[in-house]
Scaffold this active site. Structure first.
Site, mmCIF file in Angstrom:
data_model
loop_
_atom_site.group_PDB
_atom_site.id
_atom_site.type_symbol
_atom_site.label_atom_id
_atom_site.label_comp_id
_atom_site.label_asym_id
_atom_site.label_seq_id
_atom_site.Cartn_x
_atom_site.Cartn_y
_atom_site.Cartn_z
ATOM 1 N N HIS A 144 -21.397 27.952 -21.990
ATOM 2 C CA HIS A 144 -20.269 27.317 -21.300
ATOM 3 C C HIS A 144 -19.076 28.269 -21.223
ATOM 4 O O HIS A 144 -18.254 28.335 -22.140
ATOM 5 C CB HIS A 144 -19.888 26.038 -22.060
ATOM 6 C CG HIS A 144 -18.850 25.189 -21.392
ATOM 7 N ND1 HIS A 144 -18.397 24.009 -21.943
ATOM 8 C CD2 HIS A 144 -18.161 25.339 -20.238
ATOM 9 C CE1 HIS A 144 -17.472 23.470 -21.157
ATOM 10 N NE2 HIS A 144 -17.305 24.266 -20.119
ATOM 11 N N ALA A 174 -13.293 25.458 -14.138
ATOM 12 C CA ALA A 174 -13.574 24.033 -13.926
ATOM 13 C C ALA A 174 -12.356 23.308 -13.358
ATOM 14 O O ALA A 174 -12.462 22.544 -12.400
ATOM 15 C CB ALA A 174 -14.015 23.390 -15.233
ATOM 16 N N HIS A 204 -19.137 18.144 -15.640
ATOM 17 C CA HIS A 204 -17.810 18.704 -15.942
ATOM 18 C C HIS A 204 -16.812 18.251 -14.884
ATOM 19 O O HIS A 204 -16.938 18.608 -13.721
ATOM 20 C CB HIS A 204 -17.877 20.232 -15.983
ATOM 21 C CG HIS A 204 -16.813 20.865 -16.837
ATOM 22 N ND1 HIS A 204 -15.465 20.577 -16.686
ATOM 23 C CD2 HIS A 204 -16.891 21.751 -17.853
ATOM 24 C CE1 HIS A 204 -14.788 21.283 -17.588
ATOM 25 N NE2 HIS A 204 -15.615 21.990 -18.306
ATOM 26 N N GLU A 215 -16.544 27.964 -24.438
ATOM 27 C CA GLU A 215 -15.661 27.781 -23.281
ATOM 28 C C GLU A 215 -14.512 28.775 -23.305
ATOM 29 O O GLU A 215 -13.415 28.482 -22.830
ATOM 30 C CB GLU A 215 -15.131 26.338 -23.185
ATOM 31 C CG GLU A 215 -14.739 25.976 -21.753
ATOM 32 C CD GLU A 215 -14.290 24.531 -21.574
ATOM 33 O OE1 GLU A 215 -14.321 23.759 -22.535
ATOM 34 O OE2 GLU A 215 -13.930 24.182 -20.429
#
Lengths: 338, 338
Positions: free
Chosen positions: A6, A68, A174, A281
């Site tokens: 991620h 995102a 997401h 992330e």
């Protein structure tokens, strides 16, 4: 090998924002236009950002997708999202071609509130077949915080699922930025999105009977789910169904984007290591050093290392599960002798 | 003494649903009408329900309010909510008068999407001054899952906060049922509501500078917050602010409605015992026995007992914090020599 499942390209060069600002601000019909970013700029942003942290933290490969929060499916219409997604995915492809050992691509989809899945199906196919991507990010709420789409178990989404199954690629669920002032994008909307998606799967597990090989990653450690695992187990057992571990966890994985040791401890206490994939992330929502630990909040490898997992479990969480959930990654690595 | 700070009258007699069905179904302007419930029916529902479980589980007093999912602020208009809230709160008052040692009242508010706080202020005053209630439940999303109200830190809510401060009563932040098909009421909407509210407080902590004595309980163990405590700490420290424990936790408490041991363990590991109040929300969303433990999922006292807290911490969590956060409860108990 340590795979971070991620990562988003949050450190993109300035030309990306320029493109998007012009796109959103344009007064005429959407047109694709050009995104002006040089290889040199990409190289610099990655070498001083994600790649530097990969090396420092001892991870090898990041499954990498467009920022995102930047997906912004609520802006404009289907065509706006299509052009933006194509440019954004092409940019990820350039990163992966410049640093093939360190990044492998996952695409954003050109979703738009109320739009059919046709555009997303086409873009997924393009990214997988032409760019060598291994999965996609699926936004359960393209309205940006007003939740106006049907649940992920609804037939509305099925054309995408059919294509995912055909291509054998998973989706990370997401959300993107929120335009709803009640929410904070990375504080509440992201985690609410995770919690909401998992609950939708729990409400209508028939989805996975219809698509037995469909696979989702619910990021950010599964939102609120593992912390309230007893709540969900209880609600589900009340319906006379089998344990969630049996009902859903063949099709759903959680990542390890939980930024403190007690959270990671809990995650591993309640969720089997077959359903957990390492992720950080980075470089993402939480930057900076935790004064209580002396290292970066999002250096999640340190929390996982501290668990003292068996070699077999470590291998699953750091590599094996990612290769199983992303079979195209496995093929790609095998072709490289890894 | 063991105080359960979070109980709803979920087991109400059939006359309540009859009233509500007629109210929602009526074709003319809202009228108050009568709710037909006898003392005998109330007594029976409580004695075979909450009171029975209090005794079995060894708790003493429940802070009791109308069924949360039943508040349904999205139905009808301000007047619909007013009549429904008045009847619902009167019903709680009757429970408390029939079982004064076991239940003390918290009111629902007559919120309605877009309505000012005037009606809620009036009903809060009535419930506290006339019915002897000690707090209220505040719905941050009266739209029922579309989140169309301003954040809880917005001046929109200030008239209620002024009255809460004047009366020295806290609010539990608690959403109601959702009419948004993306959400599951007790599965995702409740926990998302908790996570969203806390994040709103974190975004605009000025609220507690403006109202230093304003107090909120964020139920269900604080939603996703404690599990992601590192995420929130990091985001907050990034803004150059003091630790959340200092910034917010004088004004915000979490309850213990987390239905498994690992969740309760985590809660107590990351949140100080000054900010945790015992609660079970029985009889609530999760009914039935956990096959892994052999006792009810929502028998949260067992999880707290298993922590092995010091006597001082146990006293805070089971009694002291509730008496501090609900000063009117403290006065009431003192008047009874407790």
């Amino acid at each position: 090998m340590i795979i971070d499942c991620h990562g988003h390209y949050t450190t993109y060069p300035a030309g990306v924002d320029t493109y998007r600002a012009n796109q959103i601000g344009q007064l005429h019909a959407p047109s694709k236009g050009a995104m002006r970013v040089t290889d040199e700029e990409i190289r610099h942003s990655i070498e001083t950002g994600q790649l530097k942290l990969q090396r420092e933290r001892g991870t090898d490969l990041t499954i990498f997708s467009p920022r995102a929060a930047g997906m912004g499916h609520h802006f404009g219409n289907e065509l706006t999202s299509r052009y933006w997604a194509e440019h954004s995915n092409d940019l990820i492809s350039r990163v992966c071609k410049l640093f093939p050992d360190n990044f492998v691509g996952v695409c954003m989809l050109p979703q738009s509130p109320g739009a059919t899945m046709a555009g997303s199906v086409a873009e997924l196919e393009r990214c997988v077949n032409e760019l060598g991507f291994i999965g996609c990010n699926l936004n359960p709420d393209p309205s940006g915080g007003y939740w106006q789409s049907p649940p992920l178990t609804d037939r509305y989404w099925y054309p995408l699922y059919e294509k995912m199954v055909e291509l054998d690629v998973p989706a990370m669920v997401h959300v993107s930025a929120t335009c709803n002032p009640a929410y904070h994008t990375t504080g509440s909307h992201y985690l609410n999105g995770d919690t909401t998606a998992f609950t939708q799967f729990m409400q209508q597990p028939q989805l996975f009977k219809n698509f037995p090989t469909l696979r989702f990653i619910v990021p950010h450690g599964g939102g609120a789910i593992p912390y309230h695992w007893g709540r969900y187990r209880g609600m589900n057992l009340n319906l006379g169904r089998p344990e969630l571990s049996e009902l859903l966890m063949q099709n759903v994985s959680f990542d390890t984007c939980v930024y403190h040791q007690p959270g990671i401890d809990l995650l591993f206490k309640v969720i089997g290591t077959d359903s957990i994939m390492f992720a950080s992330e980075m470089i993402g929502a939480v930057r900076g050093i935790d004064p209580q630990t002396g290292f970066d909040f999002d250096d999640t490898k340190k929390y996982v290392d501290a668990l003292g997992l068996s070699d077999a479990d470590q291998h699953k969480v750091f590599e094996g599960n990612a290769r199983r959930v992303f079979p195209r990654l496995d093929s790609l690595l095998k072709a490289r002798g890894k």
